[in-house]
Design an enzyme around this catalytic site. Structure first.
Site, PDB file in Angstrom:
ATOM      1  N   SER A 232       0.837  -1.194   0.000  1.00  0.00           N
ATOM      2  CA  SER A 232       0.000   0.000   0.000  1.00  0.00           C
ATOM      3  C   SER A 232       0.884   1.262   0.000  1.00  0.00           C
ATOM      4  O   SER A 232       1.765   1.388  -0.849  1.00  0.00           O
ATOM      5  CB  SER A 232      -0.956  -0.055   1.195  1.00  0.00           C
ATOM      6  OG  SER A 232      -2.003   0.861   1.058  1.00  0.00           O
ATOM      7  N   ASP A 326      -8.489  -5.414  -5.879  1.00  0.00           N
ATOM      8  CA  ASP A 326      -8.111  -4.359  -4.933  1.00  0.00           C
ATOM      9  C   ASP A 326      -9.067  -3.184  -5.108  1.00  0.00           C
ATOM     10  O   ASP A 326      -9.139  -2.604  -6.186  1.00  0.00           O
ATOM     11  CB  ASP A 326      -6.665  -3.931  -5.225  1.00  0.00           C
ATOM     12  CG  ASP A 326      -6.144  -2.861  -4.271  1.00  0.00           C
ATOM     13  OD1 ASP A 326      -6.926  -2.399  -3.420  1.00  0.00           O
ATOM     14  OD2 ASP A 326      -4.955  -2.507  -4.386  1.00  0.00           O
ATOM     15  N   HIS A 360      -7.017  -5.881  -1.409  1.00  0.00           N
ATOM     16  CA  HIS A 360      -5.891  -4.967  -1.158  1.00  0.00           C
ATOM     17  C   HIS A 360      -4.884  -5.525  -0.162  1.00  0.00           C
ATOM     18  O   HIS A 360      -3.684  -5.495  -0.397  1.00  0.00           O
ATOM     19  CB  HIS A 360      -6.431  -3.624  -0.654  1.00  0.00           C
ATOM     20  CG  HIS A 360      -5.369  -2.586  -0.461  1.00  0.00           C
ATOM     21  ND1 HIS A 360      -4.629  -2.082  -1.518  1.00  0.00           N
ATOM     22  CD2 HIS A 360      -4.902  -1.955   0.653  1.00  0.00           C
ATOM     23  CE1 HIS A 360      -3.760  -1.181  -1.057  1.00  0.00           C
ATOM     24  NE2 HIS A 360      -3.902  -1.089   0.256  1.00  0.00           N
TER      25      HIS A 360
END
Length: 421
Positions: A232, A326, A360
């Protein structure tokens, strides 16, 4: 009397498979298995599955498929772990103190009723994070706030810096699991921890450079360069480090961005602005959960091009791990554009590994999928994407890909790891 058999029996590493069987049942007896895990805050995660024992009264999850009606169905030996769901909404499983195990409890109930029937058997098991002999060394040198994990043995070991995302703090669990495989891994905090900045306004790459130099100069770290691993926001920070700092040999991103996101980035006389966004593009469903997939602007257009990290300056190999479901942002688009940019500048094409149905938060193997949780910057729960079974399979494979990538580029030898998974 029925009894539960785990293999390994008492404790196992969190990223290793756990074999589960129940003995002493009646022939073809119907039972419900319920797995419970309590995290360090006392929050409960549970999964259940319905089974029928074999003709010999044995229920081996590697051979017996789960029947319809539970948390999952089909032949899923690890289903009771990957299907664990928090009993509190929007709660994510995070391991804060890696020195203590996470306790599992398995209960075996009579029949397929709801509520479950009579309790027939129960057993406990511990999932641990540190392999015996791995050393955990808190690091407070200069500005660095981090924890170094060193494998057993004399070393030196290939070195990796591990970064998490917008949650801040100092998550150590992925770093220590990596150290179990022979890497010296520095879990590095960059905000929201001790005396580091409290929020994400701006980051100075000099801080990360200090951490890189710490690793390069460490007697237990094998040079000439180190690896970076980020998920991320940690992913685009790793890209910036690889682009501007010396001594980086291999960089792996998990659902990272190729644009600088969320905060101004400064290094010497260089400033990279954050990618612009529009809160108007947040979609909120009836349950009050936000979908932020379309919030960020396109880093290929207009002034936002200044936020694109100049990864063509990097002198390292890249691995992009992409969850194709995601919902945090467009990870696949970022990976493809990063690849185009590298190749346009005559650089080697990066490895891109895409996982359909993965969201994600691609974590180490057997972390339950977090479908939605609070987002610090958005201030409300957001959907992360992913379908539990596909996401679990992606986590197992991505872990293999990451270990193999770092083995190849940091120690120059193939990983002899796949047989453990």
């Amino acid at each position: 009397a029925p009894s539960v058999r785990f293999s390994p029996a008492v404790r196992s590493l969190f990223d290793e498979p756990l074999a589960i069987a129940v003995q002493g049942l009646g022939p073809r007896q119907q039972v419900t298995l319920r797995m419970s895990l309590q995290d360090e805050t006392g929050e409960l995660f549970q999964a259940c599955a319905r089974y029928r024992a074999g003709d010999d009264g044995e229920l081996d999850l590697t051979r017996c498929p789960a029947l319809l009606g539970g948390s999952f169905s089909g032949l899923e030996p690890m289903g009771l772990l990957w299907a664990l769901q928090p009993q509190k909404p929007f709660w994510r499983l995070v391991k804060r103190d890696v020195r203590t195990p996470l306790p599992l409890q398995l209960e075996v109930f009579e029949g397929h009723g709801d509520p479950p029937g009579q309790l027939l058997a129960q057993a406990q098991h511990e999932r641990v994070f540190l392999r015996d002999g791995v050393r955990r060394v808190p690091v407070r040198e200069g500005k660095i706030r981090a924890t170094l994990f060193l494998p057993p043995g004399d070393g030196p070991f290939p070195g990796i810096i591990d970064l998490y995302g917008t949650g801040g703090g100092l998550p150590e669990y992925r770093a220590c699991l990596l150290a179990n495989y022979g890497f010296a891994v520095l879990a590095l905090a960059f905000y929201g921890y001790e005396d580091l900045p409290k929020d994400m306004k701006e980051f100075h790459l000099e801080y990360f450079e200090e951490a890189v130099n710490y690793m390069l100069q460490h007697t237990q770290v094998k040079g000439p360069g180190i690896g970076l691993l980020g998920i991320s926001k940690g992913g685009d920070l790793c890209l910036s480090m690889a682009s501007f700092l010396k001594g980086i040999t291999a960089t792996a991103l998990i659902n990272g961005s190729v644009a600088n996101v969320g905060a101004v980035l400064r290094y010497k006389d260089i400033t990279i602005p954050p990618l612009s966004f529009s809160a108007k593009r947040i979609k909120v469903n009836k349950s009050g959960i936000a979908d932020i997939f379309d919030v960020l602007s396109n880093p290929l257009e207009g002034p936002d091009r200044q936020s694109f990290i100049p990864l063509e300056k990097a002198e390292c190999r890249f691995l992009f791990i992409v969850g194709q479901d995601d919902r945090n942002w467009k990870s696949e688009f970022f990976a493809v554009e990063g690849s185009k940019r590298l190749q346009a500048h005559g650089k080697e094409k990066p490895e891109i590994v895409c996982y359909p149905g993965a969201g994600h938060y691609i974590e180490p193997p057997f972390f339950p999928m977090c479908a939605a949780s609070m987002h610090l910057l958005v201030g409300m729960p957001v959907v992360w994407g992913g379908e539990p079974k596909a996401h679990c399979e992606a986590q197992i494979d991505a872990w293999q890909q990451i270990l193999a990538f770092f083995c190849k580029h940091l120690s120059g030898k193939p990983s002899g790891i796949s047989n453990k998974m």
